[in-house]
Motif scaffolding. Sequence first.
Motif, mmCIF file in Angstrom:
data_model
loop_
_atom_site.group_PDB
_atom_site.id
_atom_site.type_symbol
_atom_site.label_atom_id
_atom_site.label_comp_id
_atom_site.label_asym_id
_atom_site.label_seq_id
_atom_site.Cartn_x
_atom_site.Cartn_y
_atom_site.Cartn_z
ATOM 1 N N UNK A 99 -93.653 -49.862 -89.719
ATOM 2 C CA UNK A 99 -93.493 -50.208 -88.313
ATOM 3 C C UNK A 99 -94.812 -50.329 -87.549
ATOM 4 N N UNK A 100 -95.881 -49.761 -88.099
ATOM 5 C CA UNK A 100 -97.124 -49.683 -87.349
ATOM 6 C C UNK A 100 -97.714 -51.023 -86.957
ATOM 7 N N UNK A 317 -86.454 -56.229 -97.261
ATOM 8 C CA UNK A 317 -86.775 -55.530 -96.020
ATOM 9 C C UNK A 317 -86.420 -56.416 -94.843
ATOM 10 N N UNK A 318 -85.577 -55.911 -93.971
ATOM 11 C CA UNK A 318 -85.146 -56.658 -92.793
ATOM 12 C C UNK A 318 -85.565 -55.892 -91.536
ATOM 13 N N UNK A 319 -86.133 -56.613 -90.588
ATOM 14 C CA UNK A 319 -86.596 -56.006 -89.340
ATOM 15 C C UNK A 319 -86.040 -56.785 -88.158
ATOM 16 N N UNK A 320 -85.384 -56.089 -87.260
ATOM 17 C CA UNK A 320 -84.830 -56.728 -86.070
ATOM 18 C C UNK A 320 -85.357 -56.013 -84.832
ATOM 19 N N UNK A 340 -86.852 -51.529 -82.308
ATOM 20 C CA UNK A 340 -86.880 -52.192 -83.614
ATOM 21 C C UNK A 340 -86.127 -51.357 -84.632
ATOM 22 N N UNK A 341 -85.341 -52.027 -85.467
ATOM 23 C CA UNK A 341 -84.625 -51.384 -86.569
ATOM 24 C C UNK A 341 -85.012 -52.058 -87.874
ATOM 25 N N UNK A 362 -87.548 -47.685 -84.228
ATOM 26 C CA UNK A 362 -88.667 -47.511 -83.310
ATOM 27 C C UNK A 362 -88.268 -47.987 -81.920
ATOM 28 N N UNK A 363 -88.679 -47.249 -80.902
ATOM 29 C CA UNK A 363 -88.601 -47.730 -79.528
ATOM 30 C C UNK A 363 -90.020 -47.787 -78.993
ATOM 31 N N UNK A 364 -90.302 -48.778 -78.164
ATOM 32 C CA UNK A 364 -91.665 -48.952 -77.664
ATOM 33 C C UNK A 364 -91.648 -49.360 -76.198
#
Length: 403
Positions: A99-100, A317-320, A340-341, A362-364
């Motif tokens: 996630x970084x 790997x899936x990122x939304x 982000x998930x 992650x929340x940002x």
Amino acid sequence: CLNLKPQNNINNNIQQQHHQQQRLCSFEECSILFCSFQAFSLMGRLAPLSEEPFNEENERRNNNSKKGFQLWMNWNWIKTHFSFVFNKKSNLKMLLSVLGCPLFPVPVHTKLPLNEVSSSAQYIIQHFTAATGCRKLEGTVKNVFVTGKVTMVVVDELGSVGGGSVNGVSEKGCFVMWQMVPDNWQIEIVVGGQKVLAGSNGTIAWRHTPWLGVHAAKGGVRPLRRALQGLDPLAVSSVFSAAQHMGEKQINGVDCFVLKLSADQKDLVERSDNTAEMIKHAIFGYFSQRSGLLVYLEDSYLTRIQAIGTNPTYWETSMSTKIEDYRDVDGVMIAHSGSTTVMITRFGDNLKDGPAITKLEESWSIDDVAFNVQGLSIDCFLPPQELNKDCPQQHLDWKSSLH
């Protein structure tokens, strides 16, 4: 986290620091990260922190980046690297690795022949540029400076059925990012006392973590995905203007136009090696039909891992990312929060218990955005000396769980 903007005397600081052979102390807390601006001026000379999780035994043995490179090219290291997803002791490293600072699948300057560009995509992007007001940035904005906060957590799931459970406590941190149009960028993110650096000088991109060292990325230079999460609308409009229109879809109750971009075969080959083959990497952008803004990003990539004499294992790997809270910054609409998930799925004939799935979240939020910061020069984006010193003949890929 404290907001920080570069001072006018940064160029003098850079010149002074470039003639010194000292290392900059690592930051343990976000307050130190933002308050010690000499670190900012020295960024171009620092070895970026790599993005690969590593187990404790290998971490003790990996006392310098050269050893990290040697381990990288070894299949046993590959197996260690990918086993981190299911090692509870590696949660923080996994979160930072995935996630970084992942990269966008395609370069910003993707251009297609006019007969291959979708007129629907052009209309959607024109709506987006009008909604964000980003056209006024062209020719006037030379750099962007951003600070923000993040909260990350690992959620383990045993399979596709049944509920998941939180595997660890939430890790909180902050980041600082600066970008010089068009392809020069740097990011420093600190979470749970661990710092990750990444950057690009327009020719080569690199990363550095405490547990591996510095390493470069294969393939063409690509933008930071985090920057395209509503922080750089000009880059969003540039890259998606060459996208394929996929139709309409409702996301989180919002009717959206869907645009798709995919890494071409040449780039996929360049990002593969003799043990890891990248099969595909695509991203979908969801633009609100009502507001015209980018409200959702969804990308995935599939990698085939196989050593000689073993059965292949596949990693998908899936990122939304949900993008929201657009605010006016000097006449331009910039997203100020989101979530982000990530779903990491491992499958193959050698997995007796079936597919293994790990979920990250992650929340940002954004604290500060500034354009045309005084004192930011091209010297801030110079690649670290370790790339040439330790691997003069190699161009290594960063095999994180999300390229």
